[in-house]
Design a protein around this motif. Structure first.
Motif, PDB file in Angstrom:
ATOM      1  N   HIS A   1      40.269   9.205 -77.021  1.00 29.72           N
ATOM      2  CA  HIS A   1      40.688  10.565 -76.668  1.00 29.72           C
ATOM      3  C   HIS A   1      39.768  11.268 -75.670  1.00 29.72           C
ATOM      4  CE1 HIS A   1      42.460   9.907 -80.785  1.00 29.72           C
ATOM      5  NE2 HIS A   1      43.513  10.241 -80.095  1.00 29.72           N
ATOM      6  N   ASP A   2      38.641  10.677 -75.308  1.00 31.92           N
ATOM      7  CA  ASP A   2      37.676  11.321 -74.412  1.00 31.92           C
ATOM      8  C   ASP A   2      37.922  10.879 -72.961  1.00 31.92           C
ATOM      9  OD1 ASP A   2      35.489  12.147 -72.930  1.00 31.92           O
ATOM     10  OD2 ASP A   2      34.052  11.771 -74.525  1.00 31.92           O
ATOM     11  N   PRO A   3      38.442  11.760 -72.086  1.00 34.81           N
ATOM     12  CA  PRO A   3      38.758  11.369 -70.702  1.00 34.81           C
ATOM     13  C   PRO A   3      37.531  10.895 -69.924  1.00 34.81           C
ATOM     14  CG  PRO A   3      39.790  13.463 -71.239  1.00 34.81           C
ATOM     15  CD  PRO A   3      38.846  13.149 -72.357  1.00 34.81           C
ATOM     16  N   PHE A   4      36.374  11.563 -70.116  1.00 37.16           N
ATOM     17  CA  PHE A   4      35.179  11.139 -69.396  1.00 37.16           C
ATOM     18  C   PHE A   4      34.719   9.762 -69.836  1.00 37.16           C
ATOM     19  CE2 PHE A   4      30.491  10.764 -69.465  1.00 37.16           C
ATOM     20  CZ  PHE A   4      30.296  10.622 -68.100  1.00 37.16           C
ATOM     21  N   LEU A   5      34.733   9.487 -71.124  1.00 33.12           N
ATOM     22  CA  LEU A   5      34.296   8.189 -71.623  1.00 33.12           C
ATOM     23  C   LEU A   5      35.212   7.078 -71.113  1.00 33.12           C
ATOM     24  CD1 LEU A   5      32.268   6.643 -73.310  1.00 33.12           C
ATOM     25  CD2 LEU A   5      33.637   7.132 -75.344  1.00 33.12           C
ATOM     26  N   LYS A   6      36.509   7.341 -71.056  1.00 30.92           N
ATOM     27  CA  LYS A   6      37.445   6.356 -70.504  1.00 30.92           C
ATOM     28  C   LYS A   6      37.099   6.048 -69.052  1.00 30.92           C
ATOM     29  CE  LYS A   6      41.568   7.031 -73.367  1.00 30.92           C
ATOM     30  NZ  LYS A   6      43.009   7.317 -73.376  1.00 30.92           N
ATOM     31  N   SER A   7      36.824   7.093 -68.259  1.00 33.75           N
ATOM     32  CA  SER A   7      36.455   6.884 -66.855  1.00 33.75           C
ATOM     33  C   SER A   7      35.101   6.193 -66.742  1.00 33.75           C
ATOM     34  CB  SER A   7      36.425   8.221 -66.111  1.00 33.75           C
ATOM     35  OG  SER A   7      37.719   8.763 -66.005  1.00 33.75           O
ATOM     36  N   PHE A   8      34.170   6.521 -67.647  1.00 37.61           N
ATOM     37  CA  PHE A   8      32.840   5.920 -67.620  1.00 37.61           C
ATOM     38  C   PHE A   8      32.907   4.410 -67.783  1.00 37.61           C
ATOM     39  CE2 PHE A   8      29.051   4.353 -69.756  1.00 37.61           C
ATOM     40  CZ  PHE A   8      28.025   4.909 -69.013  1.00 37.61           C
ATOM     41  N   VAL A   9      33.680   3.924 -68.777  1.00 38.33           N
ATOM     42  CA  VAL A   9      33.721   2.480 -69.035  1.00 38.33           C
ATOM     43  C   VAL A   9      34.441   1.731 -67.920  1.00 38.33           C
ATOM     44  CG1 VAL A   9      33.580   2.793 -71.533  1.00 38.33           C
ATOM     45  CG2 VAL A   9      35.817   2.569 -70.464  1.00 38.33           C
ATOM     46  N   ILE A  10      35.280   2.434 -67.158  1.00 40.70           N
ATOM     47  CA  ILE A  10      35.907   1.817 -65.993  1.00 40.70           C
ATOM     48  C   ILE A  10      34.956   1.830 -64.799  1.00 40.70           C
ATOM     49  CG2 ILE A  10      37.787   2.031 -64.301  1.00 40.70           C
ATOM     50  CD1 ILE A  10      39.528   3.167 -66.573  1.00 40.70           C
ATOM     51  N   ALA A  11      34.300   2.973 -64.564  1.00 39.92           N
ATOM     52  CA  ALA A  11      33.496   3.152 -63.365  1.00 39.92           C
ATOM     53  C   ALA A  11      32.222   2.319 -63.362  1.00 39.92           C
ATOM     54  CB  ALA A  11      33.143   4.630 -63.200  1.00 39.92           C
ATOM     55  N   ILE A  12      31.619   2.055 -64.522  1.00 40.17           N
ATOM     56  CA  ILE A  12      30.369   1.293 -64.523  1.00 40.17           C
ATOM     57  C   ILE A  12      30.583  -0.160 -64.095  1.00 40.17           C
ATOM     58  CG2 ILE A  12      29.146   2.751 -66.167  1.00 40.17           C
ATOM     59  CD1 ILE A  12      29.797   0.746 -68.359  1.00 40.17           C
ATOM     60  N   GLN A  13      31.850  -0.567 -63.996  1.00 43.70           N
ATOM     61  CA  GLN A  13      32.123  -1.898 -63.464  1.00 43.70           C
ATOM     62  C   GLN A  13      31.646  -2.029 -62.016  1.00 43.70           C
ATOM     63  OE1 GLN A  13      36.195  -3.531 -64.704  1.00 43.70           O
ATOM     64  NE2 GLN A  13      36.386  -1.377 -65.252  1.00 43.70           N
ATOM     65  N   LEU A  14      31.495  -0.905 -61.301  1.00 42.16           N
ATOM     66  CA  LEU A  14      30.979  -0.948 -59.932  1.00 42.16           C
ATOM     67  C   LEU A  14      29.594  -1.586 -59.876  1.00 42.16           C
ATOM     68  CD1 LEU A  14      32.060   2.559 -58.609  1.00 42.16           C
ATOM     69  CD2 LEU A  14      32.875   0.357 -57.761  1.00 42.16           C
ATOM     70  N   GLY A  15      28.790  -1.365 -60.907  1.00 35.41           N
ATOM     71  CA  GLY A  15      27.481  -1.996 -60.940  1.00 35.41           C
ATOM     72  C   GLY A  15      27.583  -3.507 -60.989  1.00 35.41           C
ATOM     73  N   ALA A  16      28.527  -4.003 -61.794  1.00 34.01           N
ATOM     74  CA  ALA A  16      28.735  -5.453 -61.872  1.00 34.01           C
ATOM     75  C   ALA A  16      29.283  -6.006 -60.553  1.00 34.01           C
ATOM     76  CB  ALA A  16      29.688  -5.770 -63.018  1.00 34.01           C
ATOM     77  N   ILE A  17      30.110  -5.227 -59.861  1.00 40.21           N
ATOM     78  CA  ILE A  17      30.637  -5.653 -58.560  1.00 40.21           C
ATOM     79  C   ILE A  17      29.504  -5.872 -57.564  1.00 40.21           C
ATOM     80  CG2 ILE A  17      32.016  -4.938 -56.569  1.00 40.21           C
ATOM     81  CD1 ILE A  17      33.736  -3.328 -58.489  1.00 40.21           C
ATOM     82  N   LEU A  18      28.548  -4.951 -57.537  1.00 39.38           N
ATOM     83  CA  LEU A  18      27.429  -5.067 -56.593  1.00 39.38           C
ATOM     84  C   LEU A  18      26.635  -6.348 -56.828  1.00 39.38           C
ATOM     85  CD1 LEU A  18      26.127  -1.379 -56.538  1.00 39.38           C
ATOM     86  CD2 LEU A  18      27.413  -2.575 -54.754  1.00 39.38           C
ATOM     87  N   ALA A  19      26.529  -6.766 -58.085  1.00 33.52           N
ATOM     88  CA  ALA A  19      25.799  -7.996 -58.387  1.00 33.52           C
ATOM     89  C   ALA A  19      26.461  -9.206 -57.739  1.00 33.52           C
ATOM     90  CB  ALA A  19      25.715  -8.183 -59.901  1.00 33.52           C
ATOM     91  N   VAL A  20      27.794  -9.297 -57.814  1.00 28.75           N
ATOM     92  CA  VAL A  20      28.514 -10.416 -57.207  1.00 28.75           C
ATOM     93  C   VAL A  20      28.490 -10.329 -55.684  1.00 28.75           C
ATOM     94  CG1 VAL A  20      30.839 -11.361 -56.882  1.00 28.75           C
ATOM     95  CG2 VAL A  20      29.961 -10.998 -59.167  1.00 28.75           C
ATOM     96  N   LEU A  21      28.630  -9.123 -55.142  1.00 28.52           N
ATOM     97  CA  LEU A  21      28.551  -8.956 -53.689  1.00 28.52           C
ATOM     98  C   LEU A  21      27.224  -9.464 -53.157  1.00 28.52           C
ATOM     99  CD1 LEU A  21      30.166  -5.441 -53.059  1.00 28.52           C
ATOM    100  CD2 LEU A  21      30.950  -7.636 -52.144  1.00 28.52           C
ATOM    101  N   LEU A  22      26.160  -9.211 -53.883  1.00 24.68           N
ATOM    102  CA  LEU A  22      24.834  -9.653 -53.455  1.00 24.68           C
ATOM    103  C   LEU A  22      24.704 -11.166 -53.560  1.00 24.68           C
ATOM    104  CD1 LEU A  22      22.553  -7.791 -52.504  1.00 24.68           C
ATOM    105  CD2 LEU A  22      21.464  -8.116 -54.719  1.00 24.68           C
ATOM    106  N   LEU A  23      25.174 -11.728 -54.664  1.00 22.36           N
ATOM    107  CA  LEU A  23      25.030 -13.165 -54.899  1.00 22.36           C
ATOM    108  C   LEU A  23      25.880 -13.989 -53.934  1.00 22.36           C
ATOM    109  CD1 LEU A  23      23.818 -15.397 -56.673  1.00 22.36           C
ATOM    110  CD2 LEU A  23      25.758 -15.128 -58.207  1.00 22.36           C
ATOM    111  N   TYR A  24      27.101 -13.512 -53.641  1.00 16.87           N
ATOM    112  CA  TYR A  24      28.027 -14.265 -52.794  1.00 16.87           C
ATOM    113  C   TYR A  24      28.209 -13.604 -51.425  1.00 16.87           C
ATOM    114  CZ  TYR A  24      29.374 -17.121 -56.799  1.00 16.87           C
ATOM    115  OH  TYR A  24      29.367 -18.008 -57.847  1.00 16.87           O
ATOM    116  N   ARG A  25      27.192 -12.916 -50.923  1.00 15.41           N
ATOM    117  CA  ARG A  25      27.334 -12.146 -49.691  1.00 15.41           C
ATOM    118  C   ARG A  25      27.700 -13.026 -48.483  1.00 15.41           C
ATOM    119  NH1 ARG A  25      22.200 -12.425 -51.367  1.00 15.41           N
ATOM    120  NH2 ARG A  25      20.549 -13.222 -50.016  1.00 15.41           N
ATOM    121  N   LYS A  26      27.164 -14.233 -48.412  1.00 16.28           N
ATOM    122  CA  LYS A  26      27.479 -15.106 -47.277  1.00 16.28           C
ATOM    123  C   LYS A  26      28.942 -15.519 -47.295  1.00 16.28           C
ATOM    124  CE  LYS A  26      22.823 -16.987 -46.701  1.00 16.28           C
ATOM    125  NZ  LYS A  26      21.987 -18.229 -46.710  1.00 16.28           N
TER     126      LYS A  26
END
Length: 259
Positions: A40-65
């Motif tokens: 029922h918490d709109p911010f918490l729902k957005s939080f658990v979706i948005a923190i995936q951006l951190g995981a995206i950056l990890a893959v972008l760095l590892l597979y940048r070439k």
């Protein structure tokens, strides 16, 4: 949500995003265990979706070439991304307002996809026809995207897990299926998180951006370690340990928290 809870959720996101065990499922179950009202918490729902951006950056760095130079890989990533984008866009409101946060859905998906992953690892992986993503025909790449679209709809399915399952189904070997799930995560999660932030920014409370930054940072650091670890585990042990873990987690949570 406190800073410690934001930190803890970020660590769990980074640890689970690229393992085939469902980051959303773990975040849903963990939120309920911590007493946070994800349903029922709109911010918490957005939080658990948005923190995936951190995981995206990890893959972008590892597979940048590969992201910068490999046009053939991009063709297959985009072919797989389109079905997910269509399903996610059409069903966004249903997913966000009705489905996300339901722990019984998560438990059921964790167990059933665990069974399917165990079957695929034993019956399909040893008959692989393609050792690299670039060998995969575009039609089969799009089919992997259809598999991934299920994760957009059903929390607990695991975007990584169902994508790997699709990769094994179309003939990728274990390592290539895992790497495809990593690469496909980038456009998929960028689109999902970007769209959700645009729709939900007004729900952020005072201090919300600081909590989000903390979650993003911890997700990035833990995901950077997890991606490398997963490839080593998959080459040595296959996906069976992850399948057993999913099923065990589902049973334990059902018995302890859903009685």
């Amino acid at each position: 949500m406190s800073a410690w809870e934001a930190f803890f959720l970020g660590v769990v996101e980074g640890l689970t995003e690229y393992l085939p065990i469902s980051s959303t499922g773990h975040l849903t179950l963990l939120s309920h265990a911590l007493g946070l009202d994800l349903e029922h918490d709109p911010f918490l729902k957005s939080f658990v979706i948005a923190i995936q951006l951190g995981a995206i950056l990890a893959v972008l760095l590892l597979y940048r070439k590969r992201f910068l130079r490999d046009l053939e890989a991009w063709k297959r990533i985009l072919a797989a991304f389109l079905p997910t984008a269509l399903v996610g866009f059409l069903l966004y409101r249903l997913i966000k307002e009705v489905i996300l946060g339901k722990d019984w859905i998560v438990v059921l998906a964790l167990f059933l996809v665990g069974l399917l992953l165990l079957y695929a690892d034993r019956a399909l992986a040893n008959r692989a026809r393609y050792r690299d993503l670039n060998e995969l025909p575009l039609r089969e790449a799009a089919l992997v995207g259809v598999f991934q679209s299920l994760a957009a709809v059903i929390p607990g399915t695991s975007r990584s897990g169902i994508t790997i399952l699709g990769g094994l189904f179309v003939g990728l070997d274990r390592k290539a299926a895992a790497e495809m799930s990593f690469l496909l995560a980038v456009p998929t999660m960028l689109a999902a998180t970007g769209y959700d932030l645009l729709k939900s920014v007004q729900a952020f409370p005072q201090g919300g951006y600081g909590l989000l930054a903390l979650g993003l940072l911890t997700a990035f650091l833990t995901a950077s370690l997890t991606v490398r670890l997963m490839l080593r585990l998959v080459e040595r042990l296959g996906f069976a340990p992850f399948a057993y873990y999913r099923m065990a987690l589902a049973l334990v949570y059902a018995l302890v928290f859903m009685r």
